[in-house]
Design a protein around this motif. Sequence first.
Motif, mmCIF file in Angstrom:
data_model
loop_
_atom_site.group_PDB
_atom_site.id
_atom_site.type_symbol
_atom_site.label_atom_id
_atom_site.label_comp_id
_atom_site.label_asym_id
_atom_site.label_seq_id
_atom_site.Cartn_x
_atom_site.Cartn_y
_atom_site.Cartn_z
ATOM 1 N N VAL A 175 10.797 -54.930 -10.906
ATOM 2 C CA VAL A 175 11.270 -53.596 -11.284
ATOM 3 C C VAL A 175 11.290 -52.707 -10.048
ATOM 4 C CG1 VAL A 175 10.820 -51.549 -12.691
ATOM 5 C CG2 VAL A 175 10.337 -53.827 -13.620
ATOM 6 N N ASN A 176 12.383 -52.015 -9.831
ATOM 7 C CA ASN A 176 12.514 -51.117 -8.679
ATOM 8 C C ASN A 176 12.501 -49.675 -9.166
ATOM 9 O OD1 ASN A 176 13.080 -50.044 -6.106
ATOM 10 N ND2 ASN A 176 15.281 -50.085 -6.532
ATOM 11 N N PHE A 177 11.371 -48.977 -8.971
ATOM 12 C CA PHE A 177 11.311 -47.555 -9.303
ATOM 13 C C PHE A 177 11.834 -46.770 -8.101
ATOM 14 C CE2 PHE A 177 7.835 -49.058 -12.183
ATOM 15 C CZ PHE A 177 8.450 -48.684 -13.372
ATOM 16 N N SER A 178 12.896 -46.021 -8.307
ATOM 17 C CA SER A 178 13.510 -45.262 -7.213
ATOM 18 C C SER A 178 12.656 -44.072 -6.809
ATOM 19 C CB SER A 178 14.915 -44.784 -7.615
ATOM 20 O OG SER A 178 14.861 -44.019 -8.816
ATOM 21 N N SER A 179 11.841 -43.568 -7.743
ATOM 22 C CA SER A 179 10.940 -42.448 -7.457
ATOM 23 C C SER A 179 9.811 -42.454 -8.474
ATOM 24 C CB SER A 179 11.688 -41.107 -7.507
ATOM 25 O OG SER A 179 12.196 -40.870 -8.810
ATOM 26 N N ASP A 180 8.745 -41.727 -8.163
ATOM 27 C CA ASP A 180 7.647 -41.601 -9.112
ATOM 28 C C ASP A 180 6.942 -40.282 -8.862
ATOM 29 O OD1 ASP A 180 4.822 -42.139 -7.633
ATOM 30 O OD2 ASP A 180 6.387 -43.350 -6.696
ATOM 31 N N ALA A 181 6.231 -39.794 -9.887
ATOM 32 C CA ALA A 181 5.515 -38.519 -9.768
ATOM 33 C C ALA A 181 4.346 -38.495 -10.737
ATOM 34 C CB ALA A 181 6.446 -37.346 -10.066
ATOM 35 N N PRO A 182 3.235 -37.851 -10.334
ATOM 36 C CA PRO A 182 2.076 -37.732 -11.228
ATOM 37 C C PRO A 182 2.193 -36.524 -12.150
ATOM 38 C CG PRO A 182 1.512 -36.880 -9.071
ATOM 39 C CD PRO A 182 2.941 -37.364 -8.971
ATOM 40 N N PHE A 183 1.606 -36.643 -13.346
ATOM 41 C CA PHE A 183 1.549 -35.567 -14.323
ATOM 42 C C PHE A 183 0.136 -35.523 -14.903
ATOM 43 C CE2 PHE A 183 5.905 -36.970 -14.161
ATOM 44 C CZ PHE A 183 6.677 -35.818 -14.283
ATOM 45 N N ASP A 184 -0.315 -34.323 -15.286
ATOM 46 C CA ASP A 184 -1.603 -34.224 -15.968
ATOM 47 C C ASP A 184 -1.530 -34.863 -17.349
ATOM 48 O OD1 ASP A 184 -3.206 -33.050 -14.044
ATOM 49 O OD2 ASP A 184 -2.690 -31.011 -14.643
ATOM 50 N N ALA A 185 -0.356 -34.812 -17.971
ATOM 51 C CA ALA A 185 -0.154 -35.441 -19.272
ATOM 52 C C ALA A 185 1.267 -35.974 -19.340
ATOM 53 C CB ALA A 185 -0.406 -34.450 -20.400
ATOM 54 N N THR A 186 1.397 -37.285 -19.510
ATOM 55 C CA THR A 186 2.721 -37.883 -19.658
ATOM 56 C C THR A 186 3.027 -37.973 -21.151
ATOM 57 O OG1 THR A 186 1.616 -40.015 -19.411
ATOM 58 C CG2 THR A 186 2.780 -39.162 -17.490
ATOM 59 N N ASP A 187 3.756 -36.982 -21.650
ATOM 60 C CA ASP A 187 4.004 -36.894 -23.083
ATOM 61 C C ASP A 187 5.499 -36.909 -23.379
ATOM 62 O OD1 ASP A 187 4.791 -34.356 -22.242
ATOM 63 O OD2 ASP A 187 2.970 -33.390 -22.972
ATOM 64 N N CYS A 188 5.852 -36.594 -24.612
ATOM 65 C CA CYS A 188 7.250 -36.636 -25.039
ATOM 66 C C CYS A 188 8.139 -35.723 -24.206
ATOM 67 C CB CYS A 188 7.352 -36.243 -26.514
ATOM 68 S SG CYS A 188 6.583 -37.401 -27.670
ATOM 69 N N SER A 189 7.610 -34.579 -23.807
ATOM 70 C CA SER A 189 8.418 -33.629 -23.059
ATOM 71 C C SER A 189 8.842 -34.175 -21.699
ATOM 72 C CB SER A 189 7.667 -32.306 -22.875
ATOM 73 O OG SER A 189 6.515 -32.482 -22.074
ATOM 74 N N VAL A 190 8.007 -35.009 -21.084
ATOM 75 C CA VAL A 190 8.354 -35.590 -19.783
ATOM 76 C C VAL A 190 9.604 -36.452 -19.916
ATOM 77 C CG1 VAL A 190 7.567 -37.135 -17.938
ATOM 78 C CG2 VAL A 190 5.982 -35.498 -18.949
ATOM 79 N N LEU A 191 9.687 -37.220 -21.011
ATOM 80 C CA LEU A 191 10.878 -38.031 -21.262
ATOM 81 C C LEU A 191 12.058 -37.170 -21.703
ATOM 82 C CD1 LEU A 191 9.350 -41.098 -23.161
ATOM 83 C CD2 LEU A 191 10.158 -41.037 -20.801
ATOM 84 N N ALA A 192 11.799 -36.252 -22.628
ATOM 85 C CA ALA A 192 12.884 -35.431 -23.178
ATOM 86 C C ALA A 192 13.546 -34.559 -22.126
ATOM 87 C CB ALA A 192 12.352 -34.562 -24.315
ATOM 88 N N ASN A 193 12.756 -34.048 -21.186
ATOM 89 C CA ASN A 193 13.294 -33.179 -20.139
ATOM 90 C C ASN A 193 13.901 -33.945 -18.975
ATOM 91 O OD1 ASN A 193 12.349 -30.992 -21.608
ATOM 92 N ND2 ASN A 193 10.424 -30.855 -20.465
ATOM 93 N N GLY A 194 13.778 -35.256 -18.999
ATOM 94 C CA GLY A 194 14.313 -36.045 -17.905
ATOM 95 C C GLY A 194 13.467 -35.998 -16.651
ATOM 96 N N ASP A 195 12.197 -35.573 -16.788
ATOM 97 C CA ASP A 195 11.309 -35.544 -15.622
ATOM 98 C C ASP A 195 10.994 -36.956 -15.136
ATOM 99 O OD1 ASP A 195 11.145 -32.743 -15.683
ATOM 100 O OD2 ASP A 195 9.541 -32.821 -17.171
ATOM 101 N N ALA A 196 11.030 -37.908 -16.040
ATOM 102 C CA ALA A 196 10.838 -39.314 -15.687
ATOM 103 C C ALA A 196 11.589 -40.163 -16.699
ATOM 104 C CB ALA A 196 9.363 -39.677 -15.673
ATOM 105 N N ASP A 197 12.062 -41.324 -16.261
ATOM 106 C CA ASP A 197 12.760 -42.246 -17.159
ATOM 107 C C ASP A 197 11.790 -43.163 -17.880
ATOM 108 O OD1 ASP A 197 15.453 -41.444 -16.361
ATOM 109 O OD2 ASP A 197 15.002 -42.409 -14.447
ATOM 110 N N VAL A 198 10.718 -43.514 -17.195
ATOM 111 C CA VAL A 198 9.688 -44.394 -17.740
ATOM 112 C C VAL A 198 8.336 -43.749 -17.465
ATOM 113 C CG1 VAL A 198 8.611 -46.677 -17.593
ATOM 114 C CG2 VAL A 198 11.098 -46.460 -17.351
ATOM 115 N N ILE A 199 7.419 -43.811 -18.428
ATOM 116 C CA ILE A 199 6.092 -43.224 -18.219
ATOM 117 C C ILE A 199 5.016 -44.212 -18.635
ATOM 118 C CG2 ILE A 199 6.800 -40.816 -18.459
ATOM 119 C CD1 ILE A 199 5.858 -40.878 -21.372
ATOM 120 N N ASN A 200 3.877 -44.200 -17.912
ATOM 121 C CA ASN A 200 2.708 -44.867 -18.482
ATOM 122 C C ASN A 200 1.873 -43.784 -19.144
ATOM 123 O OD1 ASN A 200 1.004 -43.852 -16.362
ATOM 124 N ND2 ASN A 200 1.309 -45.708 -15.163
#
Length: 315
Positions: A175-200
Amino acid sequence: MKKITTMVAGIVLASSVLAAPLVAASDYPSRPVKFVVPWPPGDLEDVLTRIIAEEMTKETGKPATVINKPGGGAVVGTSEVALARPDGLTIGSFVNDLLTFKILAGGVPWGHETFEPVGIFLDYPFVLATRGDAPYNSMKELAAYSQSNDVSLGHFGYQAGPTAMTFKAAEVLGVNFSSDAPFDATDCSVLANGDADVINTTTQLILACLKSGDAKVLTSFTSERISVAPDAPTLNEIAGIPMTTWNGLFVPAGTPQEIKDKIAAIAKKALESDRVKEIANTTGASIYWQPAAEASKRIAEEVEQSKDLLKYMNK
């Protein structure tokens, strides 16, 4: 981060030689008890610790509250517990990263001898998730898609165990992640807002969008497949990564055994409630009580296992 750790490192060292506990074990607790969760409210460790605090208030007649102290990748809240007197009045609710990866990677003002486990109570239903309409439904499909498309990753920080496991799985699976970023909480809003495509993340944080179909699970960081996503394989199945993510109660080293035993008894009783069973059924979490001796052995084993994943930190 460096400013935070530098500021508290000397204080933590000094606090380790302070006087004995202010509270006699036979009188515990004589004052209000504080449970420190070093993350924002809402995830499973927060929810379950609040249930334990409620039981302590009920059992002892003394107020017990949960204080959320996020910041610095959990350094702020964890340092507060490290600075506390060993009297059982300040209890940390800690994910295993804080006792393994964080210490091994360096840069935190506590060590392996700073805390003592009261017990472990939660295996997180940790997952790698994406939007429900994403053009891939498995890690294999994600790997193929990522070769010709940008895919961003959201995670809990560069010194978090699941982040290291995600980077290792990406290498193993192509898997090639083109970018990554840390969040205090990876929740639904991170996906819905397009802040990340994939989250753990944990299923608790994305339960609403899992139920609505706005999110889906690609793989789980668990020992067995989780009930809320039974078709998603574990990381161990597809990438040979067996580690899980758990949470437990910890107190400053030197806390009297009688106090630790009382905290453990209250926590165990709280976790046997129907309310907790419902949480486990809804989220797929594994909720139990692993006593201090077994917890200490588990931590020692995971410290050794974590050394293999250190090279995937700080990518």
